[in-house]
Design a protein around this motif. Structure first.
Motif, PDB file in Angstrom:
ATOM      1  N   UNK A   1      34.214  76.542 104.645  1.00  0.00           N
ATOM      2  CA  UNK A   1      33.533  77.123 103.492  1.00  0.00           C
ATOM      3  C   UNK A   1      33.833  76.324 102.227  1.00  0.00           C
ATOM      4  N   UNK A   2      32.969  76.496 101.235  1.00  0.00           N
ATOM      5  CA  UNK A   2      33.170  75.853  99.946  1.00  0.00           C
ATOM      6  C   UNK A   2      34.512  76.281  99.364  1.00  0.00           C
ATOM      7  N   UNK A   3      35.241  75.317  98.826  1.00  0.00           N
ATOM      8  CA  UNK A   3      36.561  75.539  98.209  1.00  0.00           C
ATOM      9  C   UNK A   3      37.633  75.960  99.223  1.00  0.00           C
TER      10      UNK A   3
ATOM     11  N   UNK B   1      46.157  77.256  97.660  1.00  0.00           N
ATOM     12  CA  UNK B   1      46.600  78.411  96.871  1.00  0.00           C
ATOM     13  C   UNK B   1      47.466  79.342  97.728  1.00  0.00           C
ATOM     14  N   UNK B   2      47.056  79.555  98.956  1.00  0.00           N
ATOM     15  CA  UNK B   2      47.846  80.439  99.831  1.00  0.00           C
ATOM     16  C   UNK B   2      49.217  79.858 100.138  1.00  0.00           C
ATOM     17  N   UNK B   3      49.324  78.526 100.041  1.00  0.00           N
ATOM     18  CA  UNK B   3      50.594  77.856 100.338  1.00  0.00           C
ATOM     19  C   UNK B   3      51.462  77.688  99.103  1.00  0.00           C
ATOM     20  N   UNK B   4      50.937  78.121  97.942  1.00  0.00           N
ATOM     21  CA  UNK B   4      51.684  77.947  96.703  1.00  0.00           C
ATOM     22  C   UNK B   4      51.765  76.496  96.273  1.00  0.00           C
ATOM     23  N   UNK B   5      50.761  75.702  96.647  1.00  0.00           N
ATOM     24  CA  UNK B   5      50.789  74.268  96.348  1.00  0.00           C
ATOM     25  C   UNK B   5      49.514  73.814  95.658  1.00  0.00           C
TER      26      UNK B   5
ATOM     27  N   UNK C   1      46.808  67.884 100.962  1.00  0.00           N
ATOM     28  CA  UNK C   1      46.774  68.279 102.369  1.00  0.00           C
ATOM     29  C   UNK C   1      46.831  67.012 103.216  1.00  0.00           C
ATOM     30  N   UNK C   2      47.767  66.887 104.131  1.00  0.00           N
ATOM     31  CA  UNK C   2      47.795  65.702 104.991  1.00  0.00           C
ATOM     32  C   UNK C   2      46.489  65.558 105.770  1.00  0.00           C
ATOM     33  N   UNK C   3      46.004  64.339 105.829  1.00  0.00           N
ATOM     34  CA  UNK C   3      44.773  64.100 106.582  1.00  0.00           C
ATOM     35  C   UNK C   3      45.007  64.223 108.082  1.00  0.00           C
ATOM     36  N   UNK C   4      46.237  64.057 108.500  1.00  0.00           N
ATOM     37  CA  UNK C   4      46.584  64.137 109.924  1.00  0.00           C
ATOM     38  C   UNK C   4      47.854  64.938 110.099  1.00  0.00           C
ATOM     39  N   UNK C   5      47.872  65.750 111.128  1.00  0.00           N
ATOM     40  CA  UNK C   5      49.090  66.457 111.510  1.00  0.00           C
ATOM     41  C   UNK C   5      49.212  66.398 113.020  1.00  0.00           C
ATOM     42  N   UNK C   6      50.438  66.271 113.503  1.00  0.00           N
ATOM     43  CA  UNK C   6      50.650  66.240 114.947  1.00  0.00           C
ATOM     44  C   UNK C   6      50.979  67.624 115.494  1.00  0.00           C
ATOM     45  N   UNK C   7      50.841  68.633 114.634  1.00  0.00           N
ATOM     46  CA  UNK C   7      51.008  70.026 115.055  1.00  0.00           C
ATOM     47  C   UNK C   7      49.861  70.829 114.457  1.00  0.00           C
ATOM     48  N   UNK C   8      49.900  72.145 114.615  1.00  0.00           N
ATOM     49  CA  UNK C   8      48.782  72.977 114.177  1.00  0.00           C
ATOM     50  C   UNK C   8      49.175  73.946 113.048  1.00  0.00           C
ATOM     51  N   UNK C   9      50.213  73.621 112.319  1.00  0.00           N
ATOM     52  CA  UNK C   9      50.635  74.508 111.235  1.00  0.00           C
ATOM     53  C   UNK C   9      49.531  74.659 110.193  1.00  0.00           C
TER      54      UNK C   9
END
Length: 499
Positions: free
Chosen positions: A461-463, A470-474, A481-489
């Motif tokens: 969705x937009x935004x 915002x939900x992460x306090x960041x 946001x990392x473009x890649x993650x090796x986990x699903x957090x």
């Protein structure tokens, strides 16, 4: 106990005694290794360009030899690939290990007559160390399977080229050849699903005692075995199966499922091989950390991970490291890699002996199946296709999806917030997947071999990313946001922001 098993015990004791000597004198072993490497390569093109004849200390070495990745070292490697001798190392390589590159697409890692035996010796010593510690040598008398790449080699200017595991397949000691499975013909099958079916057919009636491979590949083998055996646990298919050897990816996400498939807990050995060198192996069943191989033709350097991208980062030798600190691993090898950043990060959990844990990559990446997909590759694949199609991208991130319904292959899941969405998301996804396959040969192999299914894009969705941060306090500042993650957090949270 069979003859081979009985003979392996005194041999194991001999090897462990030798290991104990360099374990107790690791720093001195590293100093000796560096001196030997410099002496051997001083008359090469690289040695002359970097004044090896004037290097007498590690401090001298750091002044003369900068830290490089493959692309930085490529002008020299290209000369080697083109058939020139005495460039990075004396003479010409015995092999090139073909691996995935970043901007180059393919990397050719040289393997010399000095470095290649160290790969074989390290794998052998990992098993012998296990035998010495546990007394279990029974697997030597049974069949052993090594799930690996094709041993088919090509030639480039007279030098054999192949995957590291395929090259090593040609060098298995003669005393293990009769025990080893699958057959050479089966190992040469390129399509992974066909290959696994053939391996199952060859092995299901055999006395398999040791199984080695990357965990997700082994899990697929186990799934097929269970299908063919009417749902039996692996312990009931292979009643003497007692040892699992693995490496390449983090085992923990797969441990519970693999042990459930086996039907019991069995001993396991983690190894840390790379095309650039065999770096470490687990030397105790009571300790998950890996013994750093300081006497195997590699001089190690360590850069604090938080300094890696500085203009002049601190470079440390083994005697200068601290416990529990994250370091980027730098290699200098007896195949001619100098100041070479392998891209991995490690931390030391012991200095008596020196033992490490692999903590990740210096860059964000995905390697749930050994594909080593990195940020530059996904960005190139997505943005190239987006630009061609007139699609606008606000933000995106990618994560592996390992837990799929029965019968469905795992995949890379892309979460994209579009400013201008594609007219046909399915067609767009297909083009992005094809572009990624062109950039990363491991990913191509996994798709081609039906280990992974093509990537799946989730439109957000937009935004969505703003709301997520915002939900992460960041939200705001320099948070990204990392473009890649090796986990699903991240991926599991973003799933609630899909259209």
């Amino acid at each position: 106990m069979g003859f081979k098993a009985a003979l392996s015990r005194p041999f194991a004791a001999l090897i462990v005694r030798g290991t104990d000597k360099w374990k107790r004198n690791a720093v001195a072993a590293q100093q000796k290794t560096l001196a030997g490497l410099i002496s051997s390569a001083k008359n090469t093109a690289f040695g002359k360009d970097h004044r090896f004849d004037a290097i007498t200390t590690y401090e001298d070495f750091k002044k003369q030899v900068p830290v490089r990745d493959y692309e930085d070292l490529r002008p020299y490697i290209d000369r080697v690939v083109n058939g020139e001798a005495d460039v990075l190392w004396k003479g010409k390589p015995l092999y090139f290990a073909k691996t995935s590159g970043t901007t180059s697409g393919v990397k050719y890692i040289p393997l010399s007559k000095e470095s290649m035996p160290e790969h074989v010796k390290a794998a052998r010593n990992a098993l012998l160390t296990y035998i010495h510690e546990t007394g279990n040598a029974s697997f030597v008398d049974g069949k052993m399977i090594f799930l690996q790449g094709s041993p088919v080699l090509t030639k480039k200017n007279g030098i054999n080229v192949g995957r590291l595991s395929g090259i090593v397949a040609h060098l298995v000691p003669a005393y293990l050849q009769k025990n080893r499975m699958p057959s050479y013909e089966t190992n040469c099958i390129e399509d992974w699903e066909q290959k696994v079916d053939a391996i199952v057919a060859e092995t299901i009636q055999e006395d398999m005692r040791l199984i080695s491979g990357i965990p997700p590949w082994v899990q697929m083998y186990f799934d097929k075995l269970q299908e063919q055996s009417g749902g039996k646990k692996i312990k009931d298919v292979f009643k003497n199966f007692s040892l699992f050897v693995y490496g390449g990816v983090n085992y923990e996400p797969y441990r519970a499922k693999i042990e459930a498939s086996i039907g019991k807990k069995i001993d396991s050995i983690e190894t840390y091989p790379a095309s650039e060198g065999f770096i470490a192996y687990q030397d105790s069943q009571h300790d998950k950390s890996l013994l750093l191989l300081v006497n195997a033709g590699i001089f190690y350097e360590f850069i604090p991970a938080d300094e890696f991208y500085n203009d002049d980062p601190v470079r440390l030798s083994l005697g200068e490291v601290e416990l529990e600190k994250n370091y980027a691993l730098i290699l200098n090898t007896n195949a001619g890699l100098w100041g070479y950043s392998i891209g991995d990060t490690v931390k030391f959990v012991s200095k008596d002996p020196y033992k490490i844990m692999v903590t990740g990559r210096i860059k964000h990446f995905i390697s749930a199946f050994g594909e080593h997909v990195i940020g530059e590759e996904v960005e190139h694949a997505l943005l190239t296709v987006a630009n061609e199609e007139g699609v606008g991208i606000t933000e995106f991130t990618v994560a592996p999806q390992v837990e799929t319904p029965a019968g469905e292959l795992p995949y890379h899941e892309w979460f994209i917030e579009f400013s201008t969405p594609p007219a046909d998301l399915t067609a767009f996804s297909k083009k992005v997947d094809e572009a990624l396959q062109k950039k990363n040969i491991y990913y191509f192999d996994l798709i081609e071999g039906k280990i992974l299914q093509p990537l799946i894009i989730r439109s957000l969705k937009k935004d969505a990313f703003v709301d997520f941060m915002r939900t992460q306090g960041k939200l705001g500042g320099q948070n990204k946001v990392p473009r890649l993650s090796n986990d699903r957090k991240i991926a599991d949270v973003l799933s609630s922001f899909t259209n």
